[in-house]
Design a protein around this motif. Structure first.
Motif, PDB file in Angstrom:
ATOM      1  N   ALA A   1      -7.918  -1.459  -0.037  1.00 27.25           N
ATOM      2  CA  ALA A   1      -8.196  -0.079  -0.436  1.00 27.25           C
ATOM      3  C   ALA A   1      -6.978   0.507  -1.137  1.00 27.25           C
ATOM      4  O   ALA A   1      -5.859  -0.006  -1.019  1.00 27.25           O
ATOM      5  N   ILE A   2      -7.210   1.601  -1.855  1.00 24.84           N
ATOM      6  CA  ILE A   2      -6.136   2.351  -2.526  1.00 24.84           C
ATOM      7  C   ILE A   2      -6.125   3.762  -1.956  1.00 24.84           C
ATOM      8  O   ILE A   2      -7.174   4.377  -1.754  1.00 24.84           O
ATOM      9  N   MET A   3      -4.925   4.286  -1.729  1.00 17.43           N
ATOM     10  CA  MET A   3      -4.768   5.681  -1.322  1.00 17.43           C
ATOM     11  C   MET A   3      -3.951   6.409  -2.377  1.00 17.43           C
ATOM     12  O   MET A   3      -2.785   6.099  -2.594  1.00 17.43           O
TER      13      MET A   3
ATOM     14  N   VAL B   1       2.754  -3.461   8.551  1.00 19.28           N
ATOM     15  CA  VAL B   1       3.973  -3.722   7.780  1.00 19.28           C
ATOM     16  C   VAL B   1       3.904  -2.885   6.518  1.00 19.28           C
ATOM     17  O   VAL B   1       2.891  -2.898   5.808  1.00 19.28           O
ATOM     18  N   LYS B   2       4.975  -2.156   6.253  1.00 23.87           N
ATOM     19  CA  LYS B   2       5.054  -1.339   5.045  1.00 23.87           C
ATOM     20  C   LYS B   2       6.197  -1.851   4.180  1.00 23.87           C
ATOM     21  O   LYS B   2       7.307  -2.063   4.658  1.00 23.87           O
ATOM     22  N   GLU B   3       5.904  -2.062   2.887  1.00 25.00           N
ATOM     23  CA  GLU B   3       6.944  -2.540   1.969  1.00 25.00           C
ATOM     24  C   GLU B   3       6.707  -1.929   0.599  1.00 25.00           C
ATOM     25  O   GLU B   3       5.633  -1.374   0.330  1.00 25.00           O
TER      26      GLU B   3
ATOM     27  N   LEU C   1      -3.516  -1.896   2.073  1.00 24.45           N
ATOM     28  CA  LEU C   1      -3.622  -0.534   1.571  1.00 24.45           C
ATOM     29  C   LEU C   1      -2.544  -0.325   0.514  1.00 24.45           C
ATOM     30  O   LEU C   1      -1.357  -0.343   0.831  1.00 24.45           O
ATOM     31  N   PHE C   2      -2.970  -0.144  -0.738  1.00 26.52           N
ATOM     32  CA  PHE C   2      -2.038   0.189  -1.815  1.00 26.52           C
ATOM     33  C   PHE C   2      -1.955   1.710  -1.930  1.00 26.52           C
ATOM     34  O   PHE C   2      -2.969   2.400  -1.820  1.00 26.52           O
ATOM     35  N   THR C   3      -0.753   2.227  -2.168  1.00 24.68           N
ATOM     36  CA  THR C   3      -0.592   3.661  -2.381  1.00 24.68           C
ATOM     37  C   THR C   3      -0.133   3.906  -3.818  1.00 24.68           C
ATOM     38  O   THR C   3       0.636   3.128  -4.375  1.00 24.68           O
TER      39      THR C   3
ATOM     40  N   HIS D   1       1.438  -1.027   0.816  1.00 21.59           N
ATOM     41  CA  HIS D   1       2.230  -1.487  -0.319  1.00 21.59           C
ATOM     42  C   HIS D   1       2.162  -0.484  -1.462  1.00 21.59           C
ATOM     43  O   HIS D   1       1.096   0.056  -1.757  1.00 21.59           O
ATOM     44  N   GLY D   2       3.291  -0.225  -2.099  1.00 17.73           N
ATOM     45  CA  GLY D   2       3.310   0.653  -3.267  1.00 17.73           C
ATOM     46  C   GLY D   2       4.689   0.694  -3.878  1.00 17.73           C
ATOM     47  O   GLY D   2       5.608   0.002  -3.430  1.00 17.73           O
TER      48      GLY D   2
END
Length: 403
Positions: free
Chosen positions: A206-208, A95-97, A118-120, A21-22
């Protein structure tokens, strides 16, 4: 009832969801490609894709909060799970959104389903420039060369920054600036909500940061994988042969070769940071410049969050970036280096005698720019307003602690 079916598949142990997610242009697609290695299938933006294909806000018979789109997208995920379950007992789906789809009531429902989040994030100068570039490409119907043509994008920025997005798509509204700002504001709200919801659960978060990952991909991915509780024996396949993962794993309701995702999906490896990639806020017209400065506090909140497990140490700030024997982070992106150095300056275990000289070195640095559109000058001049936003962030944070 698609949402309920999806929940039942997850709670019964037949499926698990990894969720990326981002905001747009923040590295969500490359994160999807990287982490699809740990899934049976990756689904690219099912919510946003259905919203667009069904007419966006102009579609007939729409329900409040896009609940109709949400239900249909859950159905897309369910169908992919059921296909996999024909061949094995358990399906892992990535799933990516992006942040703009989810209003808070829908977000509070969705976050009950994934197991790993995973937040980007991407520092705001380049994130906004990428968003501006992509929409400039759409407006001028280019072959895509505008994405790397900074001069053309910046020359047209005064026109593009206030352009009504309905001129690009009838289903869109607002301007590039208002849309991008809404995405960032939604992201920070969604982040706070998911942190609160996951507290006391076994779910992972987590954050990337895109630049940190590109600076040292082995270190960053190892830390993120550990934080998410993923078992992996070899990091090499996560960093190289990415296009093979993309071609074999990712399900996309839209054209997978469209400009917005083509580069990430065709990547054979993670691109290292390069000299001259950074961009000064003063290269933008005033309206865009002010927009970037408004985003910086949100970015810093997420950069400094404890879930940002790959935050470089003070020693690593002086390490060379990936595939380079000469460049450091301050050579490739002085703003990010400055933000990270200030993080270490304000820790309880801070060593000012080590951090202050590094900050002075960043300020006095003379980072090479990629072309002639931006004059050569000290980092303290090129990023003066952005550096001030970092100082303001820490002043406000320290004042709040003392109250």
């Amino acid at each position: 009832m698609n949402e309920q079916t999806l929940k039942q598949l997850v709670t019964s142990g037949k499926a698990s969801i990894i969720y990326v997610h981002g905001t747009s242009r923040s590295g969500t697609t490359i994160a999807q490609v990287i982490f699809s290695r740990f899934a049976d299938r990756a689904i690219h933006q099912p919510f946003a894709a259905l919203l667009k294909t069904q007419g966006g806000s102009l579609r007939p018979n729409k329900l409040p909060l896009n609940t109709d789109i949400y239900e249909d997208a859950c159905g897309v995920i369910v169908n992919q799970i059921l296909e996999i379950l024909k061949e094995k007992d358990h399906a892992t789906i990535l799933v990516k959104e992006i942040s703009y789809f989810f209003e808070l009531p829908i977000w509070e429902r969705w976050i009950q389903i994934p197991e790993k989040f995973l937040f980007t994030i991407r520092e705001p100068h380049l994130q906004y420039f990428s968003e501006l570039s992509l929409n400039t490409y759409r407006y001028f119907h280019s072959d895509g060369a505008l994405i790397i043509n900074r001069e053309f994008v910046l020359e047209n920025a005064p026109t593009m920054e206030s352009l009504n997005l309905q001129k690009l798509s009838s289903a869109w509204d607002g301007t590039i600036i208002s849309d991008n700002e809404n995405q960032w504001e939604a992201l920070i709200s969604q982040w706070k909500t998911v942190r609160s919801f996951l507290e006391g659960t076994s779910k992972k978060l987590a954050i990337m940061d895109l630049n940190i990952m590109r600076m040292n991909p082995y270190y960053a991915l190892e830390k993120i994988i550990d934080k998410l509780g993923i078992e992996v024996a070899d990091l090499d396949p996560c960093i190289h042969t990415l296009n093979i993962q993309s071609q074999s794993k990712i399900f996309d309701l839209r054209n997978p070769n469209r400009e917005a995702v083509r580069k990430a999906r065709n990547s054979k490896a993670i691109d290292p940071l390069v000299e001259g990639e950074d961009i000064s806020p003063y290269a933008f017209p005033p309206q865009s410049r002010e927009h970037i400065w408004r985003l910086i506090p949100i970015y810093l909140y997420l950069l400094y969050a404890p879930e940002q497990v790959a935050m470089p140490s003070l020693e690593q700030l002086n390490d060379f970036v990936a595939q380079s024997e000469t460049l450091k982070l301050s050579d490739t992106h002085p703003f990010e280096a400055y933000a990270i150095a200030n993080f270490h300056l304000h820790q309880k275990t801070a060593q000012p005698e080590k951090v202050v000289p590094l900050i002075e070195q960043i300020l006095k640095g003379h980072t090479k720019t990629s072309s002639g559109w931006e004059k050569e000058s000290l980092n303290s001049e090129r990023f003066k307003g952005s550096f001030e936003m970092v100082e303001q962030y820490w002043n406000q944070r320290n004042q709040a602690k003392n109250c």
